[in-house]
Write an enzyme that holds these catalytic residues in place. Structure first.
Site, short mmCIF file in Angstrom:
data_model
loop_
_atom_site.label_atom_id
_atom_site.label_comp_id
_atom_site.label_asym_id
_atom_site.label_seq_id
_atom_site.Cartn_x
_atom_site.Cartn_y
_atom_site.Cartn_z
N ASP A 209 1.00 -1.50 0.02
CA ASP A 209 -0.06 -0.19 0.02
C ASP A 209 0.84 1.53 -0.17
O ASP A 209 2.31 1.53 0.12
CB ASP A 209 -1.05 -0.19 0.96
CG ASP A 209 -1.27 -1.55 1.00
OD1 ASP A 209 -2.66 -1.95 0.15
OD2 ASP A 209 -0.91 -1.81 2.74
N ASP A 233 -0.79 -2.23 -4.11
CA ASP A 233 -2.23 -2.29 -3.54
C ASP A 233 -3.50 -1.94 -3.18
O ASP A 233 -4.30 -1.17 -4.18
CB ASP A 233 -1.99 -3.47 -1.99
CG ASP A 233 -3.20 -4.67 -1.96
OD1 ASP A 233 -4.05 -4.94 -2.59
OD2 ASP A 233 -3.48 -4.41 -0.43
N ASP A 237 -4.16 2.10 3.85
CA ASP A 237 -4.93 0.62 3.78
C ASP A 237 -4.73 0.65 5.71
O ASP A 237 -3.81 0.67 6.53
CB ASP A 237 -3.93 -0.57 3.93
CG ASP A 237 -4.74 -1.91 4.37
OD1 ASP A 237 -5.23 -1.72 4.52
OD2 ASP A 237 -4.00 -2.94 3.02
N LYS A 273 -9.35 2.27 2.11
CA LYS A 273 -9.77 0.88 2.52
C LYS A 273 -9.16 1.30 4.00
O LYS A 273 -8.55 1.38 5.17
CB LYS A 273 -8.28 -0.06 2.46
CG LYS A 273 -8.89 -1.44 3.21
CD LYS A 273 -8.28 -2.45 3.07
CE LYS A 273 -8.41 -3.08 1.31
NZ LYS A 273 -7.58 -4.23 1.04
N ASN A 402 -22.70 25.79 -1.06
CA ASN A 402 -23.58 26.20 -0.50
C ASN A 402 -24.40 25.16 -0.35
O ASN A 402 -25.95 25.68 0.75
CB ASN A 402 -24.08 27.43 -0.49
CG ASN A 402 -23.38 28.81 -0.25
OD1 ASN A 402 -22.71 27.85 0.35
ND2 ASN A 402 -23.39 29.89 -0.77
N SER A 413 -16.83 28.95 3.61
CA SER A 413 -17.30 30.41 3.44
C SER A 413 -18.49 31.04 2.74
O SER A 413 -18.56 31.96 2.76
CB SER A 413 -16.26 30.89 1.84
OG SER A 413 -16.44 29.54 0.94
N ALA A 416 -23.82 27.93 3.47
CA ALA A 416 -23.37 26.58 4.21
C ALA A 416 -21.96 25.76 3.64
O ALA A 416 -21.59 26.54 2.50
CB ALA A 416 -24.40 26.06 3.87
N ASP A 418 -19.81 23.47 1.21
CA ASP A 418 -20.49 23.49 -0.15
C ASP A 418 -20.34 21.68 -0.56
O ASP A 418 -19.57 21.08 0.77
CB ASP A 418 -19.62 23.76 -0.98
CG ASP A 418 -18.80 25.02 -1.16
OD1 ASP A 418 -20.31 26.04 -1.29
OD2 ASP A 418 -17.91 25.62 -1.93
N GLU A 423 -13.92 23.44 -0.93
CA GLU A 423 -14.92 24.80 -0.50
C GLU A 423 -14.39 25.90 -1.45
O GLU A 423 -13.05 25.94 -2.36
CB GLU A 423 -14.69 24.90 1.09
CG GLU A 423 -15.60 26.22 0.86
CD GLU A 423 -16.75 25.94 1.41
OE1 GLU A 423 -18.06 26.83 1.36
OE2 GLU A 423 -17.48 24.53 1.26
#
Length: 425
Positions: A209, A233, A237, A273, A402, A413, A416, A418, A423
């Site tokens: 990994d 892999d 992991d 994973k 938002n 920013s 709400a 994103d 963002e």
């Protein structure tokens, strides 16, 4: 969003002063250094000698001599270049870090002048030796910066110690996982680091990994601003790990592809994973990206615990989100503000909303400035952070802006958050 020295206490975050000179810098675009002072500097070069005093690069020590001499709060300063570790067929050539620093006074190992110190363990492509790690970190309170580990005979770095930091490091072309934390290693931090093209000939790619905080790893291990790509892999992991791992602002892509022409190739190919073997691991992943992985972008992998998955983007994986397995009684996944594009999302046993496949707006290509995934491997910024490109950034009129749900520890920013990993400011 940049993750410069995230997770690290203020005193360590800006790294350290070196006799009021600029041989090290927190931001390589400037000559400024700030932070704490080291007690002693050991100057090391590829041609250094144990008979030198290490007082400057004009009289550099060998790395092994500096390791033997270094005490808590002292710095091993490496001249940029390649440090070749001799290879003998059938034998290991591990460098073991078995002494310890102290809280607030780690032992520092860093490349000078924002350069790279490459430790090449010289294993040929098809050769490996069991437990011939590159760096074997059994000690506590080490701080590595600007280091690369390549061609190790097994894991690039195998960490069983605690309170160690790897900043702006890279682990590539090793014969097993790039960096693995196991056997009790706790409170280790990996920041702004890369792991790529790691492959294990021992089991035809099924073990190597990028990053592996797995199995018996301890509590408090964290990753921020990291990339893992083209490993045989998985990218990250967390197999069989009941202790919580936190991953933020990290990317995993093109894992599980047979780049090694192995006719018996067995790599899994998951991006992240996030469990395995029915262990109950309440891991948390935020602001991260997975794309082009053969199997799954974000994978429950039989984790019997609830995983927190907030503000991530998954694109063109075999399966984008695979959370269809059962969890233990009282456990539940938590999904918010995630994006799935050009791939499926299966999320069961979850408190899930404001995702692009449920109550949130459906994502489409027009929501993004760019889907050019070649941008993911361009060089890091001068401060070591991930490159800020157009990839997966939201377009001006994206319906994902938002559209998310407000969450603690997730900055935004607009009115709400994103949807997705990035963002729009």
């Amino acid at each position: 969003m940049k993750y410069l020295n995230c997770f690290i206490s203020t005193g360590l975050a800006a790294f350290f002063l070196v006799n009021s000179t600029s041989v090290l810098a927190a931001d390589c675009s400037s000559d400024l250094t700030s932070g704490i002072s080291t007690k002693r500097i050991y100057y090391v070069a590829p041609n250094g000698s144990s008979s030198n005093n290490g007082n400057s690069f004009n009289s550099p020590m060998s790395f092994t001599a500096a390791m033997a001499a270094a005490n808590p709060g002292e710095l091993i300063l490496l001249k940029p270049g390649t440090y070749t570790i001799p290879y003998t067929q059938g034998k290991g050539n591990t460098i073991t870090f078995n002494k310890s620093g102290k809280e607030g006074s780690p032992i520092y190992v860093a490349a000078a002048n924002c350069g790279r110190a490459v430790f090449d363990f010289s294993f040929p492509d098809s050769q490996w030796v069991q437990a011939s790690y590159g760096f074997y970190v059994t000690g506590d309170y080490w701080y590595f910066k600007g280091i690369e580990v390549t061609r190790a005979g097994y894991q690039g770095a195998y960490v069983t110690g605690s309170h160690n930091t790897f900043e702006n490091t890279a682990f590539h072309h090793n014969r097993n996982t790039g960096l693995e934390i196991n056997n009790g290693g706790s409170y280790n931090t990996v920041i702004n680091s890369d792991a790529y093209r790691n492959y294990d000939p021992k089991k035809n790619g099924s073990m190597a990994d990028g990053f592996g905080p797995k199995q018996k790893q301890g509590q408090g291990n964290r990753f921020g601003g990291c990339r893992a790509w083209e490993n045989s892999d998985d990218g990250f992991d967390l197999f069989d790990s009941p202790q919580k791992v936190v991953i933020e602002n990290s990317w995993a892509f093109r894992n599980g592809i047979n780049y090694w022409s192995d006719s018996s190739f067995a790599g899994n190919g998951n991006g992240f994973k996030l469990g395995g073997n029915q262990a109950v691991g309440n891991h948390r992943i935020t602001r991260s990206v997975a794309f082009g992985n053969v199997s799954k972008g974000f994978d429950q992998n039989n984790n019997a615990g609830g995983v927190t998955v907030i503000n991530n983007t998954s694109y063109k994986n075999g399966i984008n989100y695979g959370f269809g397995s059962n969890v233990k009684s009282g456990q539940k996944h938590y999904f918010r503000n995630n994006v799935s594009l050009s791939g499926s999302a299966t999320v069961n046993n979850a408190d899930a909303k404001s995702n692009s496949w449920d109550t949130g707006p459906v994502a489409s290509a027009s929501d993004f400035v760019s889907l050019d995934t070649s941008l993911a491997t361009i060089s890091r910024d001068n401060d070591g952070t991930l490159p800020e490109t157009a990839l997966f950034r939201l377009s001006t009129n994206s319906k994902l802006i938002n559209a998310g749900t407000k969450e603690s520890n997730i900055s935004y920013s607009g009115s709400a958050p994103d949807l997705g990993a990035f963002e729009r400011n």
